[in-house]
Write a protein that holds these residues in place. Structure first.
Motif, PDB file in Angstrom:
ATOM      1  N   TYR A 184       0.857  -1.178   0.000  1.00  0.00           N
ATOM      2  CA  TYR A 184       0.000   0.000   0.000  1.00  0.00           C
ATOM      3  C   TYR A 184       0.899   1.236   0.000  1.00  0.00           C
ATOM      4  CZ  TYR A 184      -3.564   3.331   1.611  1.00  0.00           C
ATOM      5  OH  TYR A 184      -4.422   4.391   1.718  1.00  0.00           O
ATOM      6  N   SER A 186       0.725   5.744   0.677  1.00  0.00           N
ATOM      7  CA  SER A 186      -0.012   6.972   0.955  1.00  0.00           C
ATOM      8  C   SER A 186       0.653   8.171   0.291  1.00  0.00           C
ATOM      9  CB  SER A 186      -0.104   7.206   2.472  1.00  0.00           C
ATOM     10  OG  SER A 186       1.180   7.426   3.033  1.00  0.00           O
ATOM     11  N   PHE A 208      -1.576  11.017  -1.406  1.00  0.00           N
ATOM     12  CA  PHE A 208      -2.979  10.669  -1.579  1.00  0.00           C
ATOM     13  C   PHE A 208      -3.785  11.443  -0.538  1.00  0.00           C
ATOM     14  CE2 PHE A 208      -0.965   7.130  -3.712  1.00  0.00           C
ATOM     15  CZ  PHE A 208      -1.849   6.812  -4.741  1.00  0.00           C
ATOM     16  N   GLN A 210      -5.730  12.521   2.583  1.00  0.00           N
ATOM     17  CA  GLN A 210      -5.594  11.900   3.890  1.00  0.00           C
ATOM     18  C   GLN A 210      -6.867  11.204   4.361  1.00  0.00           C
ATOM     19  OE1 GLN A 210      -4.653  14.094   7.776  1.00  0.00           O
ATOM     20  NE2 GLN A 210      -2.662  13.331   7.074  1.00  0.00           N
ATOM     21  N   ARG A 212      -9.147   9.880   2.606  1.00  0.00           N
ATOM     22  CA  ARG A 212      -9.261   8.636   1.840  1.00  0.00           C
ATOM     23  C   ARG A 212      -8.339   7.565   2.426  1.00  0.00           C
ATOM     24  NH1 ARG A 212      -7.413   7.728  -4.516  1.00  0.00           N
ATOM     25  NH2 ARG A 212      -6.496   5.683  -4.123  1.00  0.00           N
ATOM     26  N   THR A 213      -7.119   7.965   2.806  1.00  0.00           N
ATOM     27  CA  THR A 213      -6.164   7.010   3.370  1.00  0.00           C
ATOM     28  C   THR A 213      -6.691   6.407   4.670  1.00  0.00           C
ATOM     29  OG1 THR A 213      -4.303   8.205   2.360  1.00  0.00           O
ATOM     30  CG2 THR A 213      -3.788   6.701   4.167  1.00  0.00           C
ATOM     31  N   GLU A 216      -9.174   3.762   3.760  1.00  0.00           N
ATOM     32  CA  GLU A 216      -8.563   2.571   3.167  1.00  0.00           C
ATOM     33  C   GLU A 216      -7.851   1.730   4.222  1.00  0.00           C
ATOM     34  OE1 GLU A 216      -8.061   4.640  -1.236  1.00  0.00           O
ATOM     35  OE2 GLU A 216      -6.291   4.365   0.031  1.00  0.00           O
ATOM     36  N   ASP A 232       5.746   3.721   0.593  1.00  0.00           N
ATOM     37  CA  ASP A 232       6.192   5.116   0.602  1.00  0.00           C
ATOM     38  C   ASP A 232       7.697   5.131   0.837  1.00  0.00           C
ATOM     39  OD1 ASP A 232       3.434   4.810   1.429  1.00  0.00           O
ATOM     40  OD2 ASP A 232       3.401   6.952   1.860  1.00  0.00           O
ATOM     41  N   HIS A 241       1.172  15.045   7.231  1.00  0.00           N
ATOM     42  CA  HIS A 241       0.649  13.840   6.574  1.00  0.00           C
ATOM     43  C   HIS A 241       0.814  12.608   7.447  1.00  0.00           C
ATOM     44  CE1 HIS A 241      -0.154  10.896   3.413  1.00  0.00           C
ATOM     45  NE2 HIS A 241       0.974  10.301   3.751  1.00  0.00           N
ATOM     46  N   LEU A 245      -1.661   9.757  10.558  1.00  0.00           N
ATOM     47  CA  LEU A 245      -1.738   8.342  10.171  1.00  0.00           C
ATOM     48  C   LEU A 245      -1.148   7.450  11.263  1.00  0.00           C
ATOM     49  CD1 LEU A 245      -0.793   8.447   6.363  1.00  0.00           C
ATOM     50  CD2 LEU A 245      -3.069   8.394   7.406  1.00  0.00           C
TER      51      LEU A 245
END
Length: 435
Positions: A184, A186, A208, A210, A212-213, A216, A232, A241, A245
């Motif tokens: 995956y 980001s 991408f 945030q 949305r991340t 997902e 990444d 960012h 997460l």
């Protein structure tokens, strides 16, 4: 038009994120592709048999250092028995040498250079409309005209707006990938320009969305994915960012493990603290130090403050909640066997959970491949591993190969970890005391 996307993974447990991105992007724009994955451990004739049993008009392969030679072998045979199939290559191993690949392997019709979602879709659109995709240049697409002349774009492209690329996984994938690693990302790109790597060639980092991340990652958690491996290149390059997460990962009610590649120079007290307090097994980090020798780091356009790195990493290892994997590279400029030993001792003194000793690979498109002053001799075939340098003769490379094998078997495998760690630490201390 029947389009099949394929690649030769290095192991059965691996899966291709790139192919799933291409399929998702194509599907969002009205195109349908199938995905068929093989491994480099499968007999070539079995792969050929499986391909030729399918109804295929266009066949695409994702190419990397571990599969390029076998891929070209497969492609040659496919073209020999099914000359009607259009063959497209993409991936980092062909993105910077499109003409070389097209001249070497006449079975290849097109090369997609760089991030392929938009370019591949446009090429398929052209072929569906009866065009060759070369008359009107498509950014990122290089190909062989009917006359034999190489035409088209010569640039490796990037997708500027990552929000245009759909989530690459669907429900069926969770069945097919049940026992495989889920990859995956980001973000794409890297802010650094390390000369042994391709990720920072353009020094651009794109993210991408945030929100949305978050959704997902929750999707992976809901599907009880064992590990999500972020690709990444520098996960922690932008606090706005990566910090939300990491907080999400820490606070999630899940058994899912998240693997992150982090730049130690960008780790602050905030990152250290969260990794010291996150639930055990929730996050594991990979930290690329590569060398602690300033002259070496200067030559490859990399900066490491080793005292700072120790301050950031040591508490995480000692807390024991986050698995820490650290990396070194054999064969970098100005680092002979003795100096590499010092870099090794520096990292080993921290007792990371895993310490990987890699060997420099002169990747096509990388800066080190053009550094003639370091007298590199490498394997001419992929993965282009270094054999000698201006300060590291082959006998020392061979010694370090044996050392890496023993270290992998005893320390990284966690067999005799306590004994190996004690002896190693004692030897380092004795060497320091007598220096």
């Amino acid at each position: 038009m029947n389009v099949v996307l394929s690649t030769l993974n290095s192991k059965f447990i691996h899966s291709s994120l790139a192919l799933r991105y291409l399929k998702a992007y194509g599907q969002a724009h009205g195109q349908a592709y199938d995905i068929v994955e093989y491994t480099i451990n499968m007999p070539v004739l079995h792969i050929l048999s499986d391909i030729t049993e399918r109804n295929i008009d266009v066949l695409g392969f994702a190419c990397y250092i571990w599969n390029i030679e076998m891929t070209l072998h497969v492609v040659d045979m496919v073209k020999a028995v099914r000359p009607d199939i259009k063959i497209i290559l993409g991936g980092p191993e062909v993105s910077f040498t499109a003409d070389e690949i097209l001249n070497r392997c006449h079975a290849v019709d097109y090369v997609v250079q760089g991030e392929g979602e938009e370019a591949f879709y446009q090429l398929i659109s052209a072929l569906q409309n009866g065009k060759d995709g070369l008359g009107e240049e498509i950014p990122g697409v290089r190909g062989r005209h009917i006359t034999g002349q190489l035409m088209g774009s010569t640039e490796a492209v990037e997708v500027k707006d990552l929000s245009t690329i759909p989530f690459p996984y669907v429900e069926e994938d969770m069945i097919d990938l049940e026992h495989k690693i889920i990859y995956y990302e980001s973000s794409r790109g890297c802010p650094f320009s390390c000369q042994y790597c391709l990720s920072g060639n353009k020094n651009t980092v794109r993210f991408f969305p945030q929100e949305r991340t978050f959704k997902e990652l929750q999707w992976f958690i809901d599907h009880k994915v064992k590990q999500v491996k972020f690709v990444d290149r520098t996960f922690n390059c932008a606090p706005h960012h990566h910090r939300p997460l990491m907080e999400f990962m820490r606070d999630a009610n899940t058994e899912t493990n998240f693997h992150l590649e982090m730049e130690p120079e960008l780790m602050t007290e905030w990152e250290t603290n969260i990794l010291c307090k996150t639930p055990p097994g929730r996050i594991q980090i990979e930290v690329g130090v590569q060398s602690t020798h300033k002259k070496t780091l200067d030559a490859i356009n990399r900066y490491n403050d080793w005292p700072y790195i120790q301050k950031a990493i040591r508490p995480i290892i000692e807390a024991g909640r986050t698995h820490v994997h650290m990396d070194l590279i054999v064969g970098l400029p100005h680092e002979n066997k003795a100096r590499f030993g010092l870099s090794f001792n520096d990292l080993f003194s921290l007792q990371p959970h895993a310490l990987q000793i890699g060997f420099l690979k002169l990747l096509k498109g990388s800066g080190v491949r053009r550094m003639e002053e370091y007298q590199y001799i490498s394997d001419p075939l992929a993965p282009y591993e270094v054999l000698t340098t201006h300060v590291l003769p082959y006998k020392d490379v061979r010694f370090l190969k044996h050392f890496e094998d023993v270290f992998e078997r005893f320390y990284n495998s966690e067999r005799f970890r306590t004994v190996f760690g004690y002896i190693g630490s004692k030897l380092i201390k004795e060497h320091t005391d007598t220096s």
